[in-house]
Design an enzyme around this catalytic site. Structure first.
Site, PDB file in Angstrom:
ATOM      1  N   THR A 176     -17.417  71.593 -14.600  1.00 19.42           N
ATOM      2  CA  THR A 176     -18.625  70.769 -14.773  1.00 19.42           C
ATOM      3  C   THR A 176     -19.877  71.515 -14.301  1.00 19.42           C
ATOM      4  O   THR A 176     -20.846  71.663 -15.043  1.00 19.42           O
ATOM      5  CB  THR A 176     -18.484  69.452 -13.973  1.00 19.42           C
ATOM      6  OG1 THR A 176     -17.313  68.782 -14.432  1.00 19.42           O
ATOM      7  CG2 THR A 176     -19.692  68.556 -14.146  1.00 19.42           C
ATOM      8  N   LYS A 178      -8.039  81.301 -20.360  1.00 12.15           N
ATOM      9  CA  LYS A 178      -9.304  80.634 -20.719  1.00 12.15           C
ATOM     10  C   LYS A 178     -10.374  81.672 -21.089  1.00 12.15           C
ATOM     11  O   LYS A 178     -11.530  81.337 -21.271  1.00 12.15           O
ATOM     12  CB  LYS A 178      -9.820  79.806 -19.537  1.00 12.15           C
ATOM     13  CG  LYS A 178      -8.871  78.728 -19.068  1.00 12.15           C
ATOM     14  CD  LYS A 178      -9.391  77.367 -19.434  1.00 12.15           C
ATOM     15  CE  LYS A 178      -8.388  76.293 -19.047  1.00 12.15           C
ATOM     16  NZ  LYS A 178      -8.687  75.027 -19.685  1.00 12.15           N
ATOM     17  N   LYS A 192     -18.597  72.802  -0.518  1.00  5.46           N
ATOM     18  CA  LYS A 192     -18.711  72.364   0.890  1.00  5.46           C
ATOM     19  C   LYS A 192     -17.427  72.565   1.680  1.00  5.46           C
ATOM     20  O   LYS A 192     -17.463  72.851   2.873  1.00  5.46           O
ATOM     21  CB  LYS A 192     -19.169  70.903   0.984  1.00  5.46           C
ATOM     22  CG  LYS A 192     -18.353  69.910   0.175  1.00  5.46           C
ATOM     23  CD  LYS A 192     -19.129  69.421  -1.002  1.00  5.46           C
ATOM     24  CE  LYS A 192     -18.196  69.069  -2.145  1.00  5.46           C
ATOM     25  NZ  LYS A 192     -18.807  68.395  -3.244  1.00  5.46           N
ATOM     26  N   GLY A 211     -18.379  62.453 -14.052  1.00  8.02           N
ATOM     27  CA  GLY A 211     -18.365  63.796 -13.462  1.00  8.02           C
ATOM     28  C   GLY A 211     -18.891  63.850 -12.040  1.00  8.02           C
ATOM     29  O   GLY A 211     -19.233  64.930 -11.549  1.00  8.02           O
ATOM     30  N   ASP A 244     -15.751  64.153   2.071  1.00  9.62           N
ATOM     31  CA  ASP A 244     -16.760  64.954   1.366  1.00  9.62           C
ATOM     32  C   ASP A 244     -18.118  64.840   2.079  1.00  9.62           C
ATOM     33  O   ASP A 244     -18.787  65.843   2.336  1.00  9.62           O
ATOM     34  CB  ASP A 244     -16.852  64.466  -0.084  1.00  9.62           C
ATOM     35  CG  ASP A 244     -17.904  65.222  -0.872  1.00  9.62           C
ATOM     36  OD1 ASP A 244     -17.611  66.335  -1.335  1.00  9.62           O
ATOM     37  OD2 ASP A 244     -19.023  64.695  -1.003  1.00  9.62           O
ATOM     38  N   LYS A 293     -20.433  67.653   4.398  1.00  8.85           N
ATOM     39  CA  LYS A 293     -21.855  67.920   4.171  1.00  8.85           C
ATOM     40  C   LYS A 293     -22.656  67.795   5.472  1.00  8.85           C
ATOM     41  O   LYS A 293     -23.550  68.606   5.746  1.00  8.85           O
ATOM     42  CB  LYS A 293     -22.383  66.977   3.087  1.00  8.85           C
ATOM     43  CG  LYS A 293     -21.787  67.302   1.715  1.00  8.85           C
ATOM     44  CD  LYS A 293     -22.047  66.213   0.697  1.00  8.85           C
ATOM     45  CE  LYS A 293     -21.473  66.572  -0.662  1.00  8.85           C
ATOM     46  NZ  LYS A 293     -21.432  65.451  -1.608  1.00  8.85           N
TER      47      LYS A 293
HETATM   48  N1  HSE Z   1     -18.068  64.546  -5.374  1.00 10.25           N
HETATM   49  C1  HSE Z   1     -19.329  64.839  -4.815  1.00 10.25           C
HETATM   50  C2  HSE Z   1     -20.161  63.566  -4.752  1.00 10.25           C
HETATM   51  C3  HSE Z   1     -20.014  65.872  -5.672  1.00 10.25           C
HETATM   52  O1  HSE Z   1     -19.759  62.575  -5.345  1.00 10.25           O
HETATM   53  O2  HSE Z   1     -21.197  63.545  -4.084  1.00 10.25           O
HETATM   54  C4  HSE Z   1     -21.237  66.487  -5.067  1.00 10.25           C
HETATM   55  O3  HSE Z   1     -20.957  67.106  -3.846  1.00 10.25           O
END
Ligand code: HSE
Length: 381
Positions: free
Chosen positions: A10, A36, A87, A169, A183, A187
């Site tokens: 993506t 690929k 990250k 995405g 996640d 960060k």
């Molecule tokens: N999966 C992450 C989000 C993508 O939804 O923020 C960007 O870091």
């Protein structure tokens, strides 16, 4: 500056397209998985990039710690600048990559790894040079913000909201890191490293949105609250506090206006006061734009976001206190000090007295270890 790209998913496709259209950057080879390599610009071995004297910089957008770390170290040792949106990689290996970059005179920037298109780390790395960053954080995960917004405004259930976020995405290939808060935690770890020269490694706490139910949403919506998943970081003595948890906000709080996949990142500077940045935190072009922005920063002479003295530390989340909204089985209500409580069938919905972040998260872990369900959210602004 000719830029090779590692990964063609993506974000990789977005980076490649932006490089093709950029005035001062040139698109180089793209590393893809064997099988690929169906176009002249695609290659399948990192050596083809590390040993290519025409490549000046490498943008890594593959995700995952390996082989991204091995590839990043290889191109840095070859003297090529390295930028990444990854990250997980920077949270685990950022200090090592920074040292390798400095030893080899190459740049290492990663502002796309926190906040997608929002230039949060970029601004933080500049602000910390002249100001004391007192605290920072905000909405740093687009997937969960999209889901919470869709559940609350559109009445979607959890599964449908997640499917939509994946289709658009925003979510990671495995969305567990999004919905668990990991996640967003990664960060805020990066933000602590940039602002405080401390990359917290142990003692971090993250609560996501996996246990939220439509009944929870209806309960706090009826009382005028909006739920957002917030990451927070600040100094805590010689260490840092860094955690992620759902927060209930009153209408009018700026985070309530953050809809869909948008992120809102902020910091409080001793001199600047509150600085708030908002934009798309996930998706192809927002994230690609941050990768390409780092490349142009390198062209203008910026080489690092981490100081040489940046070191791992244990986080301390025992000093920050909040009242919490908690839903848990009625027979476990005594686990927490209640300010008020309502019985709702076989569960209790309570507001706790102010308790530390660590007490709340450890209590939730204890309740879950007894196979019981619990949802909690700090009572915010
Ligand atoms: N999966 C992450 C989000 C993508 O939804 O923020 C960007 O870091």
């Amino acid at each position: 500056m000719k830029v090779a790209v590692l990964g063609f998913g993506t974000v990789g496709v977005g980076v490649y397209e932006m490089l093709r259209n950029a005035r001062c950057l040139e698109a180089g080879p793209v590393l893809v998985r064997p099988g690929k390599d169906d176009a002249p610009f695609k290659v399948t071995s990192i050596e083809q990039i590390a040993e290519d004297p025409s490549v000046d910089a490498v943008a890594e957008v593959m995700g995952g710690i390996e082989p991204a770390f091995t590839y990043g170290a290889a191109v840095l040792r070859a003297g090529k600048h390295f930028v990444t949106s990854n990250k997980a990689l920077v949270a685990a290996k950022g200090i090592e990559l920074n040292a390798i970059a400095r030893e080899n005179g190459a740049a290492f920037l990663f502002s796309a790894a926190c906040g997608g298109g929002v230039p949060f780390l970029h601004n933080l790395s500049i602000a910390r040079e002249t100001d004391e960053i007192l605290s920072m954080g905000g909405i740093l995960n687009g997937t969960t913000n999209y889901m919470l917004d869709a559940m609350q405004r559109l009445g979607l259930d959890y599964e449908d909201a997640l499917k939509d976020a994946q289709r658009l995405g925003y979510a990671e290939a495995d969305p567990t890191a999004d919905v668990s808060g990991l996640d967003a935690l990664r960060k805020i770890m990066l933000a602590c490293a940039v602002a405080y020269d401390k990359l917290p490694a142990e003692g971090l706490l993250h609560e996501g949105i996996e246990s939220i139910t439509a009944a929870d949403v209806a309960h706090f919506q009826a009382r005028g609250y909006t739920c957002r998943l917030l990451a927070k970081g600040s100094r805590a003595g010689d260490s840092v506090s860094a955690y992620v948890e759902p927060v209930l906000l009153r209408a009018g709080a700026p985070e309530c206006a953050v809809l869909e996949n948008y992120n809102m990142a902020s910091y409080l500077g001793q001199c600047s006061g509150s600085i708030v940045l908002m934009g798309q935190g996930a998706g192809r072009y927002p994230t690609a734009s941050a990768v390409v922005r780092d490349l142009t920063c390198i062209q203008r002479g910026k080489k690092y976001m981490l100081e040489p003295g940046c070191a791992h530390t244990d986080a301390d989340n025992s000093q920050v206190k909040h009242a919490y909204y908690v839903r848990l089985p009625a027979e476990l209500a005594g686990e927490l000090p209640a300010e008020s409580a309502e019985l709702d069938g076989d569960v209790v919905r309570m507001i706790t007295k102010p308790i530390s972040v660590s007490q709340m998260h450890f209590t939730a872990a204890r309740v879950r270890s007894a196979e019981a369900s619990i949802f909690f959210a700090a009572i915010g602004g």
